[in-house]
Design a protein around this motif. Structure first.
Motif, PDB file in Angstrom:
ATOM      1  N   THR A 222       0.846  -1.189   0.000  1.00 39.22           N
ATOM      2  CA  THR A 222       0.000   0.000   0.000  1.00 39.22           C
ATOM      3  C   THR A 222       0.885   1.244   0.000  1.00 39.22           C
ATOM      4  O   THR A 222       1.863   1.318   0.730  1.00 39.22           O
ATOM      5  N   GLY A 223       0.509   2.216  -0.824  1.00 37.15           N
ATOM      6  CA  GLY A 223       1.268   3.459  -0.859  1.00 37.15           C
ATOM      7  C   GLY A 223       1.556   3.911  -2.270  1.00 37.15           C
ATOM      8  O   GLY A 223       1.150   3.279  -3.251  1.00 37.15           O
ATOM      9  N   THR A 224       2.264   5.009  -2.369  1.00 36.63           N
ATOM     10  CA  THR A 224       2.493   5.688  -3.637  1.00 36.63           C
ATOM     11  C   THR A 224       3.952   6.075  -3.791  1.00 36.63           C
ATOM     12  O   THR A 224       4.728   6.037  -2.847  1.00 36.63           O
ATOM     13  N   GLY A 225       4.296   6.487  -5.020  1.00 39.77           N
ATOM     14  CA  GLY A 225       5.511   7.244  -5.267  1.00 39.77           C
ATOM     15  C   GLY A 225       5.115   8.691  -5.494  1.00 39.77           C
ATOM     16  O   GLY A 225       3.925   9.030  -5.537  1.00 39.77           O
ATOM     17  N   GLU A 300       1.289   9.135  -6.992  1.00 38.75           N
ATOM     18  CA  GLU A 300       0.553   8.134  -7.777  1.00 38.75           C
ATOM     19  C   GLU A 300       1.167   6.763  -7.535  1.00 38.75           C
ATOM     20  O   GLU A 300       2.172   6.642  -6.837  1.00 38.75           O
ATOM     21  N   MET A 301       0.536   5.751  -8.125  1.00 35.48           N
ATOM     22  CA  MET A 301       0.871   4.369  -7.809  1.00 35.48           C
ATOM     23  C   MET A 301       2.004   3.793  -8.645  1.00 35.48           C
ATOM     24  O   MET A 301       2.610   2.799  -8.262  1.00 35.48           O
ATOM     25  N   ASP A 302       2.279   4.362  -9.814  1.00 29.84           N
ATOM     26  CA  ASP A 302       3.304   3.804 -10.686  1.00 29.84           C
ATOM     27  C   ASP A 302       4.039   4.934 -11.394  1.00 29.84           C
ATOM     28  O   ASP A 302       3.609   6.087 -11.387  1.00 29.84           O
ATOM     29  N   SER A 399      -3.829   3.024  -2.468  1.00 30.99           N
ATOM     30  CA  SER A 399      -3.084   4.270  -2.417  1.00 30.99           C
ATOM     31  C   SER A 399      -2.752   4.626  -0.970  1.00 30.99           C
ATOM     32  O   SER A 399      -3.276   4.030  -0.028  1.00 30.99           O
ATOM     33  N   GLY A 400      -1.870   5.602  -0.787  1.00 38.73           N
ATOM     34  CA  GLY A 400      -1.507   6.021   0.559  1.00 38.73           C
ATOM     35  C   GLY A 400      -0.216   6.807   0.554  1.00 38.73           C
ATOM     36  O   GLY A 400       0.097   7.514  -0.407  1.00 38.73           O
TER      37      GLY A 400
END
Length: 536
Positions: A222-225, A300-302, A399-400
């Motif tokens: 879980t989480g983002t860049g 965002e995620m990717d 997301s996070g």
């Protein structure tokens, strides 16, 4: 999936399999009972080495807590930690990647090369007396460790010193590398370390972060860049009442950019997260602001979607400048790649923390935890008593938040260890998260974390197939899941001036509260706190 190759048959095979699960995750091919016994004996030895450094662990934790230094200004912290390492035989290289507080410490020779990392910076306005269950600043308005970053280097250094003793005694080949997460709260350090080549010769990275129980992860969690970027608009000053038409209002450009971004959110993916603060809104109302700045975190995620949203933000900034007849420049403050953690390493960490277990909490420690939870309107469950079992990653990661350990995870097999040194159900990035971080709760959790790290390092030194499995997962699974992309331009440089003025303002008063381990057993003793102190 790391497979299990059969050993001896019958009962011995069953016993060996059970022992392997406890001893370190990924299996040992054709491993005999004698080798397993040796591995367990060496793990017991490093656990004893950790226990023998219980006092050092507490002193390092409390000392760094007392420094409370913001991102890029971790001067006292870095000097203190490198001094400890240098006195214990490590070679230190300072000023890594153009960051004065970044360093790398090395000891040993040859493979495997095992790197241990943990963050060292704190957060603004989180200064808090530890061990009391009420708000009390030591220095009003000052920064503090309301995220627990004072603890991770103690975890790593104690583990490394215990393993170093073993390597010297048994003449084991291998190289130990320790490094700090500089400016993690700005997501601003690790990408520059990666770009500078710090990790090019590393076999594996074990990364520690404070938690409220033992846990780890593999795959994409879980989480983002993100990209962290400040936009500065340049206009023209004028008298706001007498001749406003002579001015070009940079603050209006900032406001238009923020309005444009907020209105664009509906057409962005639900997974995105973005936030901003106006860092410069002008000087006084009767002067039209000639310069104004806004600082964005765009998550965002990717990689592709991070870059896409960054380009959208740049376009909105350009449009805001055009509407106000101003110009705009942008400065990249930091980046964080989406994280992807290594399965073989995570399995090894999980097997070892299952064996170590959560510390035995006293009634006083549980009472304190519940009092802090009540103070912050969290569920009053006290301290956790069981580790979090390792589970497969979600099919659709959520997301996070972000962590720039993601940048490291795309250049070398990496896995995190979260260790039980803080209290569950707190707000996070908050002064309440500092309350336990120089108490027996943190001291116990850190020591347990050091044991897990040391045991896992023994696995890596004695089981070459574990290192091989980590690299196989990295190359054959991780690198096929996404195409890693650098979010830094060649011209981007660490913004090491950030927080300099803030720390210069607060450090003289904070210095009065630095921990003096030569006079006081613990930092609580120095502050006169009778733990647990629930009321004034």
């Amino acid at each position: 999936m790391v497979g299990m190759q059969a050993g001896k048959t019958g009962t011995l095979r069953g016993l060996a399999f059970a022992t392997l699960l406890l001893a370190g995750g990924a299996p040992m091919a054709q491993q005999g009972a004698t080798d397993i016994a040796r591995l367990e004996k060496l793990k017991s030895s490093v656990v004893e080495g950790v226990e023998s450094r219980r006092k050092l662990s507490q002193v390092m934790n409390d000392t760094v807590f007392s420094f409370g230094e913001l991102a890029y200004q971790e001067l006292e912290t870095s000097n203190y930690l490198t001094d400890v390492l240098e006195k214990n035989g490590f070679t230190i290289e300072r000023g890594i990647a153009g960051m004065p507080t970044a360093w790398v410490a090395r000891w040993g020779s040859g493979p495997p090369v095992i790197a241990l990392g943990s963050d060292i910076d704190c957060i603004p306005k989180a200064n808090q007396k530890p061990g009391v269950a009420y708000r009390e600043e030591l220095v009003e308005g000052a920064p503090g460790h309301g995220e627990g970053h004072n603890s991770g280097q103690a975890v790593n250094i104690v583990a490394a010193l215990a393993v170093k003793d073993l390597m010297e005694r048994d003449r084991l080949p291998g190289t130990l590398v320790l490094w700090p997460g500089v400016a993690e709260e700005l997501l601003a350090g690790k990408a520059y370390m990666v770009r500078a080549g710090l990790f090019k010769d590393i076999d594996v990275v074990l990364y520690t972060h404070v938690g409220d129980t033992f846990s780890t992860a593999w795959g994409q969690p879980t989480g983002t860049g993100l990209v962290s970027v400040e936009y500065t608009f340049h206009g023209e000053a004028a008298h706001a009442a007498a001749r406003p038409w002579r001015g070009r209002n940079a603050l209006r450009a900032v406001e238009l950019m923020n309005i444009g971004w907020d209105l664009r959110r509906e057409q962005l993916r639900p997974q995105q997260r973005s936030h901003y603060v106006i860092t410069n809104g002008g000087d006084q109302p009767n002067v039209i602001p000639p310069v104004a700045s806004v600082w964005y975190f765009i998550r965002e995620m990717d990689f592709d979607n991070i870059k896409r949203n960054y380009e959208i933000a740049n376009k909105i900034a350009d449009a805001a400048a055009m509407m106000t007849d101003t110009t705009v420049t942008r400065k990249l403050v930091g980046t964080a790649a989406p994280r992807h953690f290594n399965r073989a390493l995570a399995e090894a960490l999980a097997a070892n923390f299952t064996k170590v277990g959560i510390p035995q909490w006293t009634e006083e420690e549980q009472t304190f935890a519940k009092a802090v939870q009540k103070l912050t309107s969290g569920d009053q469950v006290g301290l956790r008593t069981e580790p979090t079992p390792l589970a497969p990653p979600l099919a659709q990661p959520e997301s996070g938040g972000s962590d720039d350990i993601g940048d490291v995870s795309w250049v070398v097999p990496t896995a995190p260890l979260f260790y039980p040194s803080n209290i569950p159900n707190l707000p996070g990035h908050h002064w309440a998260n500092a309350m336990a971080m120089a108490t027996p709760i943190a001291h116990k959790g850190n020591l347990a974390g050091s044991k897990v790290m040391a045991m896992t390092m023994v696995d890596l030194l004695l089981r070459p197939e574990l290192v091989a499995a980590a690299k196989t997962y990295f190359n054959d699974v991780q690198l096929k899941s996404q195409r890693p992309q650098s979010l830094l331009a060649e011209t981007d440089q660490p913004q090491v001036q950030i927080n300099r003025d803030t720390m210069a303002r607060f450090r003289p008063e904070m210095r009065k509260f630095y921990y003096d381990a030569s006079k006081y057993d613990t930092y609580l003793d120095q502050l006169g706190v009778k733990f647990p102190q629930l009321m004034r």
